[in-house]
Every structure is written in C-alpha cells, then in structure tokens.
Design a protein around this motif. Structure first.
Motif, PDB file in Angstrom:
ATOM      1  N   UNK A  31      65.299   7.321  43.735  1.00  0.00           N
ATOM      2  CA  UNK A  31      64.861   8.704  43.774  1.00  0.00           C
ATOM      3  C   UNK A  31      63.846   8.589  42.709  1.00  0.00           C
ATOM      4  N   UNK A  32      63.736   7.814  41.689  1.00  0.00           N
ATOM      5  CA  UNK A  32      62.794   7.719  40.660  1.00  0.00           C
ATOM      6  C   UNK A  32      61.455   6.877  41.202  1.00  0.00           C
ATOM      7  N   UNK A  33      61.877   6.245  42.058  1.00  0.00           N
ATOM      8  CA  UNK A  33      60.722   5.533  42.874  1.00  0.00           C
ATOM      9  C   UNK A  33      59.974   6.508  43.605  1.00  0.00           C
ATOM     10  N   UNK A  34      60.430   7.456  44.225  1.00  0.00           N
ATOM     11  CA  UNK A  34      60.082   8.600  44.991  1.00  0.00           C
ATOM     12  C   UNK A  34      59.015   9.578  44.424  1.00  0.00           C
ATOM     13  N   UNK A  35      59.271   9.755  42.967  1.00  0.00           N
ATOM     14  CA  UNK A  35      58.655  10.632  42.028  1.00  0.00           C
ATOM     15  C   UNK A  35      57.215  10.338  41.961  1.00  0.00           C
ATOM     16  N   UNK A  36      56.345  11.396  42.310  1.00  0.00           N
ATOM     17  CA  UNK A  36      54.803  11.030  42.253  1.00  0.00           C
ATOM     18  C   UNK A  36      54.356  10.964  40.728  1.00  0.00           C
ATOM     19  N   UNK A  37      55.171  11.756  39.701  1.00  0.00           N
ATOM     20  CA  UNK A  37      54.892  11.818  38.554  1.00  0.00           C
ATOM     21  C   UNK A  37      56.097  11.572  37.781  1.00  0.00           C
ATOM     22  N   UNK A  55      58.169  11.010  33.906  1.00  0.00           N
ATOM     23  CA  UNK A  55      58.046  10.896  32.606  1.00  0.00           C
ATOM     24  C   UNK A  55      58.247   9.144  31.965  1.00  0.00           C
ATOM     25  N   UNK A  56      58.028   8.942  30.571  1.00  0.00           N
ATOM     26  CA  UNK A  56      58.148   7.724  30.128  1.00  0.00           C
ATOM     27  C   UNK A  56      59.490   7.347  30.201  1.00  0.00           C
ATOM     28  N   UNK A  57      60.624   8.134  30.115  1.00  0.00           N
ATOM     29  CA  UNK A  57      61.897   7.683  30.370  1.00  0.00           C
ATOM     30  C   UNK A  57      62.160   7.211  31.974  1.00  0.00           C
ATOM     31  N   UNK A  58      61.598   8.040  32.920  1.00  0.00           N
ATOM     32  CA  UNK A  58      61.770   7.813  34.186  1.00  0.00           C
ATOM     33  C   UNK A  58      61.147   6.721  34.475  1.00  0.00           C
ATOM     34  N   UNK A  59      59.894   6.181  34.065  1.00  0.00           N
ATOM     35  CA  UNK A  59      59.183   5.115  34.424  1.00  0.00           C
ATOM     36  C   UNK A  59      59.932   4.016  33.876  1.00  0.00           C
ATOM     37  N   UNK A  60      60.624   3.976  32.797  1.00  0.00           N
ATOM     38  CA  UNK A  60      61.291   2.824  32.389  1.00  0.00           C
ATOM     39  C   UNK A  60      62.444   2.516  33.162  1.00  0.00           C
ATOM     40  N   UNK A  61      62.926   3.399  33.792  1.00  0.00           N
ATOM     41  CA  UNK A  61      64.111   3.167  34.734  1.00  0.00           C
ATOM     42  C   UNK A  61      64.120   2.996  36.386  1.00  0.00           C
ATOM     43  N   UNK A  62      62.821   3.262  36.496  1.00  0.00           N
ATOM     44  CA  UNK A  62      62.530   3.004  38.216  1.00  0.00           C
ATOM     45  C   UNK A  62      63.033   1.542  38.795  1.00  0.00           C
ATOM     46  N   UNK A  63      62.746   0.584  38.069  1.00  0.00           N
ATOM     47  CA  UNK A  63      62.988  -0.630  38.381  1.00  0.00           C
ATOM     48  C   UNK A  63      63.804  -1.487  37.282  1.00  0.00           C
ATOM     49  N   UNK A  64      64.859  -2.038  37.209  1.00  0.00           N
ATOM     50  CA  UNK A  64      65.540  -2.987  35.999  1.00  0.00           C
ATOM     51  C   UNK A  64      65.285  -4.343  36.209  1.00  0.00           C
ATOM     52  N   UNK A  65      64.696  -4.676  35.335  1.00  0.00           N
ATOM     53  CA  UNK A  65      64.069  -6.344  35.535  1.00  0.00           C
ATOM     54  C   UNK A  65      64.932  -7.202  34.469  1.00  0.00           C
ATOM     55  N   UNK A  66      65.844  -6.798  33.894  1.00  0.00           N
ATOM     56  CA  UNK A  66      66.294  -7.842  32.839  1.00  0.00           C
ATOM     57  C   UNK A  66      67.208  -8.688  33.747  1.00  0.00           C
ATOM     58  N   UNK A  67      67.758  -9.904  33.079  1.00  0.00           N
ATOM     59  CA  UNK A  67      68.310 -11.042  33.496  1.00  0.00           C
ATOM     60  C   UNK A  67      69.472 -10.936  34.308  1.00  0.00           C
ATOM     61  N   UNK A  68      70.202  -9.701  34.136  1.00  0.00           N
ATOM     62  CA  UNK A  68      71.663  -9.368  34.818  1.00  0.00           C
ATOM     63  C   UNK A  68      71.103  -8.234  35.857  1.00  0.00           C
ATOM     64  N   UNK A  69      69.776  -7.807  35.858  1.00  0.00           N
ATOM     65  CA  UNK A  69      69.565  -6.800  37.049  1.00  0.00           C
ATOM     66  C   UNK A  69      68.730  -7.550  38.010  1.00  0.00           C
TER      67      UNK A  69
END
Length: 615
Positions: free
Chosen positions: A306-312, A314-328
């Motif tokens: 859902x966040x990936x599909x957004x054209x624009x 917000x900073x919070x949305x951009x932060x949560x598009x993809x999770x790249x931590x060691x558990x994600x």
C-alpha cells in the motif's frame, strides 16, 4: 493481539605444467490425491517460488474506526505479482479483525474476495476473531461462517479441515514437489492436535510449514522464545514430526525468530511476524518467504504494498515502505535434500546405459562404472595400466598412468557422482605441486581420436568436482587435453610453441579455461568461466559449431566466450588425456578432484542434448 511477554595469461599455466559450482506454478491437487514425494533432481526450472505471509491486520479491520484499503491493496498486489515473484500461496496468521463482530468479519470477507479464485490461501482464527477463552471446539461463530471450510473448498490446494472447521491444511505444488501447509487455530484442543497428527500421518513425505497465531514471542533484539501455547505445540506436535521444518506465528511484537532441534536432531525454524504496532496498524505489511532450492536458502523480506503504491509519501510513510532490520529481512540456510532426507529421501536418477547417451556423432565416451572400467571398491586405488574402455566402440580406450613418483593414492575409484550423470561412479585424482604428482588416463598411440580435427564442430563434456576444503596450490591444473606442441602444428601466435593445441584447465581463481588452436588459422581462441564452486559437482560442456566455441557450465552459457573464429582442433596424432595438461610434451602436476563421465561428439549439441538431459 495482547502484547504479552514473550589479467589472467597462460604463462603461469605453462610454467606450472613444466615444473618438475521460478518459478513453479501451483498445480491442481484433489483432496484425496496421494501425496507427491521428493523433487526430481533434473527439475531445474522450478527451483524458486514464494510463500507470502500476512500477519495481524486487526487495527485495519476495526468497526470502531479504521481503513481496509492497505489490506485490500496488499491482496491486489499479490495477484499482480503472482507470476513475476512466483507466489504460490498466501498464509494468514490470525487476528484478521479487532473484535470478531459480524460487521468486522463481513468487512474481512469482502476484502478477501479480492483474491478468491486468483491465489490460494489459508486463514486461521486469532484471539480477536473469536471468543478468546475458547479453543477450536467452540462451535459456530461469525468467523467460521465467513472463513470456514466452504471458503477454501474450491481451491486446488485445499486438503481439508478439522471437524470443527477451525483448522485446515493445504498441499502446495512448487519447486518440483508438494509442500504441506497446516493452518491451526489460536488455541488447538487435544482433538485438534489429533487431527493435525492425522494429516501429517497421511502425508508422511511432505515437508510441512505450520502456521498459527500464538507460537513464539521475541525480545527487542529479535531472539524468540516459545509462548505457553507454542510450548504445547512444540511438545505435542512439532518436535516429534520431522516433516515440520518451519513454523510461523503472529500475535506478539516485535518480530523475531529462533531455531530449535527436533527429536530427529534436525533444525526447526520458528518465526514471529507482526507489525500492528507500526505506523498505520502495520500498513498491510506482507512478508515474502522466497524459496531458492538451488541455493538451499529461503530469503525473507517485508514491505507494505500500500505504501509502495503511493506516488508521494510523507517521511513516516517512506520510513515504513520496506523494513530492513535483521528481523525483517534475512536469509535462512536450509540444505533441503539433507533436511528432508529422513522422511522424503531425494529421488536419484537411475544410471542410464551407455547406449542411451551416445547420440549420432559420438566418437568417444568414457565412464568409470562397471560398464567402462574394472570393478573397484569405493576408495580403492586404480592400478597403473587399468583400461577405461571407450564405450562408443571407436577404439579410444584410455589407460591409467601415474605421473612422476606418485603413489597409489594419486588415482582412486569413487562412487561419487553428479545427480544427473549417466554413470554413478567417478575417479578421484590426487594431483598437486611441489613435487609434481598425479595421474592421467591416456589414449593409445594409434587411437582414432588422436588425429581427428573436428572441422565441422564438436562437443566435449565432462563432470568434475573440486574438493572442499580446496587445500594446497593447484593453480593451472589440467582437466583434459590433447598432447603435442602447438609449434609442431605450425601455431606460433600463442604465448609459447610448447603449449598443447587444446586443453581444459583450472586457473588460480578456479576459473575454467578452454584454449584451442584451430586448424586453418594461427590463433588460440580462449574461453573463461566464472569461479567453479568447491564441494559440488559441476557439468562442463565445450560446444563448437565449426565457427565459434561456447563454454557451458551446468547447462548455462558463460559470458567470456572467445569471439575469434574457431574451426577444428589442430591435433597432431598424439594421445588425448584426462587428468592433466602437458607443456613441452611433459606433464607437471595432475588434476585435484573428481572427474566423471566424459564424452566427445563430432558436432555441436544443444543443452537439452547434454549428458545431463534426463528423459
């Protein structure tokens, strides 16, 4: 959820010689069909596929105020990406809704209509979808009326449900085999456990993925531990059933994972994935388990379609598009053949008779089983003078010779072989430098192969395996070659007149090098592969169509093939050899590793005609 605790030149080669290593679509499977077993080793086109996992969506399906669109977009995304990503199944982990009311369940029902008939999936009840104080014997509920057995009955993967309707299983065809997915209720009763055991008993050869809502909880560093319910599942079901190699749960946050050892001594991977505590109730986060059977790896990634599909964003949305931590985002290494060997041994292609693998134009074919070589016990020395017959009948028999002062360990018989090799045997060469040692197998002085020039084309194939660990200095060792000096063939454009006219070698970086002096020109076109893996069998094919030479490794064309025109091989009537390369008509070190079936054909073959082609 309730968040409870929980510049490479040939100079070095010659000096050394002179010195004293999909998408599979789902297939229809009837509910009563007997289980398919292990993967066919020749099925190399179906070794990648993805199982998608959808954790708790309860904050997005809450009649008190929420937004269904992130979940709906995730499901639409899975349908769009099904073919490209090789998605074969979606496993949901419970807590679809916040309160399990008729209104919320109807909303979930409509959202899941998005993928009905488009992608097979399982759903299970979490504590927020039903009366949390009950187990899978609770009887009727809005959840069961929407997500009971009738919902899945039309799916080709669906195998059945428990009598109460809250547990189900699916058989998913992917990677050349079937996989079992067990979807278990948030609280499984003794009756439910007996049902689940029955499913496993009826499908004893299927690797199984268990999904449930409450399994493990994780600390902030991602280290996971069994929950009370998870402990029950582990003790009563998981640890005693070797088939279960992966178990997935939601309910708790943060995400995490652990690996436990079952009663068979094998690892079981247990993961918790849940993002409802993240921005926008998890924003419809999806987790991909991308199976790569060729790499013996499952690559895990997590993102919000859902966040990936957004054209624009917000900073919070951009932060949560993809999770790249060691558990994600991580990879799990699983040697699938070894892990599943206890209940589904790999299907090994039966040996094929010589007549089945000698196409038109075969001029020589050697194999080291009883059909081509005297019988030797595994690991025993092959005496000097032993003959390996040319099974093509063209008289190109090979005779074993020890190099320099090498002892009997320089050449031994082995039962090891490539899975798709026609003969289930090989020779192990123990060549090396300082001092030079090894063994070779050579044709006799009058063998027809010695003087063939192959001006209409050729295909040379062999199987090899480099030891692991790859100990010692074996740079520029030869695999096979024709003897004789290039200078004696009138070829003087190369680095030295003393190099042979044709050879296949291994560089210091373990690159394969095929160098040949063609018949009509004074040139030395050379092809280079990538680094050959150690500890793994590799099939090599050199194909010449009368104009150019192409090297294939494991059926794949390499990049660094010679662009120069190349017609024929400037043979000099001198022997062909396996296990070494001469310089100035003298062998230095011999090959280090295993060599299997070797075949030479006087025309170019396609990859589907190689020795690896199992029909």
């Amino acid at each position: 959820m309730d968040n409870e605790p929980r510049d490479v030149s040939r100079r070095s080669l010659l000096q050394a010689a002179a010195a004293a290593p999909v998408v599979a679509a789902t297939a229809s499977v009837g509910a009563g069909q007997a289980a398919a077993t292990a993967a066919d080793p020749a099925d190399r086109a179906a070794q990648r596929f993805t199982i998608a996992v959808l954790p708790d969506t309860q904050y997005l399906l809450d009649e008190g105020g929420s937004d269904h669109e992130p979940v709906r977009e995730t499901l639409r995304h899975l349908v769009r990406e099904r073919d490209r990503a090789g998605i074969v199944f979606l496993a949901q982990l419970g807590d679809l809704t916040e309160h399990g009311t008729e209104t919320e369940i109807r909303a979930a029902d409509r959202v899941f209509d998005t993928i009905d008939g488009r992608l097979p999936y399982s759903v299970l009840a979490g504590n927020h979808d039903i009366r949390s104080g009950t187990d899978d014997q609770r009887g009727d509920s809005p959840y069961r009326r929407a997500f009971g057995p009738h919902r899945f009955a039309h799916m080709a993967t669906y195998g059945g449900s428990s009598p109460g309707g809250y547990n189900s299983y699916h058989r998913v065809r992917a990677g050349g085999r079937e996989w079992l997915v067990l979807a278990l209720d948030w609280r499984v009763s003794d009756t439910g456990l007996s049902w689940a055991q029955g499913v496993l008993d009826r499908h004893p050869t299927l690797p199984a993925i268990l999904t449930t809502h409450d399994l493990v909880w994780a600390e902030e560093d991602g280290q996971a531990h069994l929950s009370d319910h998870g402990e029950r599942l582990w003790e009563r079901l998981i640890r005693g059933n070797d088939q279960i190699f992966l178990a997935l749960g939601g309910h708790y946050w943060p995400p995490g994972r652990t690996t436990l050892t079952n009663d068979a001594g094998n690892p079981v991977h247990l993961h918790v994935t849940n993002y409802q505590d993240r921005y926008y109730g998890g924003a419809g986060m999806i987790r991909f388990y991308a199976f790569d059977l060729a790499r013996d790896t499952v690559d895990v990634s997590t993102y919000s379609p859902w966040l990936l599909a957004k054209r624009e964003r917000t900073p919070l949305e951009a932060e949560n598009v993809e999770l790249t931590g060691e558990v994600d985002r991580f990879s799990v290494e699983i040697d699938f053949d070894r892990r599943f060997a206890g209940f589904a041994p790999p299907v090994v292609v039966a040996p094929r008779p010589p007549a089945a693998v000698m196409p038109r134009g075969t001029v020589a074919y050697w194999r080291f089983d009883r059909s081509g070589l005297a019988a030797f016990p595994d690991g025993s020395s092959v005496p000097a003078g032993t003959v390996a017959r040319d099974l093509s009948g063209n008289g190109n028999d090979l005779r074993a010779e020890y190099l320099h002062a090498s002892g009997p360990e320089a050449l031994t018989w082995s039962a090891e072989h490539h899975d798709a090799q026609p003969a289930h045997a090989s020779l192990r060469f123990a060549g090396g430098k300082a001092p030079d040692r090894g063994a070779v197998l050579r044709t006799g002085p009058s063998a027809p192969l010695n003087r063939l020039t192959f001006q209409s084309g050729y295909t040379i194939e062999t199987f090899l395996k480099l030891p692991e660990p790859f100990e010692g200095d074996h740079a520029w060792m030869g695999i096979l070659s024709w003897e004789g000096r290039a200078g004696d063939a009138g070829k003087t454009s190369g680095w030295s007149d003393d190099e042979p006219t044709c050879s296949l070698n291994v560089s210091p970086e373990r690159f394969l090098q095929f160098v040949v002096y063609p018949v009509p020109v004074d040139a030395d076109p050379t092809s280079w592969s990538h680094a050959v893996p150690v500890g793994r069998w590799t099939h090599v094919a050199v194909v010449n169509d009368g104009r150019h030479t192409v090297l294939y490794v494991d059926g794949s064309r390499i990049a660094r093939n010679a662009a120069e025109e190349s017609r024929g091989i400037s043979t000099l009537g001198k022997p062909f050899a396996i296990g070494g390369t001469q310089f100035a008509e003298r062998y230095g070190q011999g090959f280090y590793g295993w060599i299997g079936d070797t075949r030479i054909v006087n025309r170019s073959l396609r990859p589907d005609q190689f020795l690896t082609a199992v029909r």
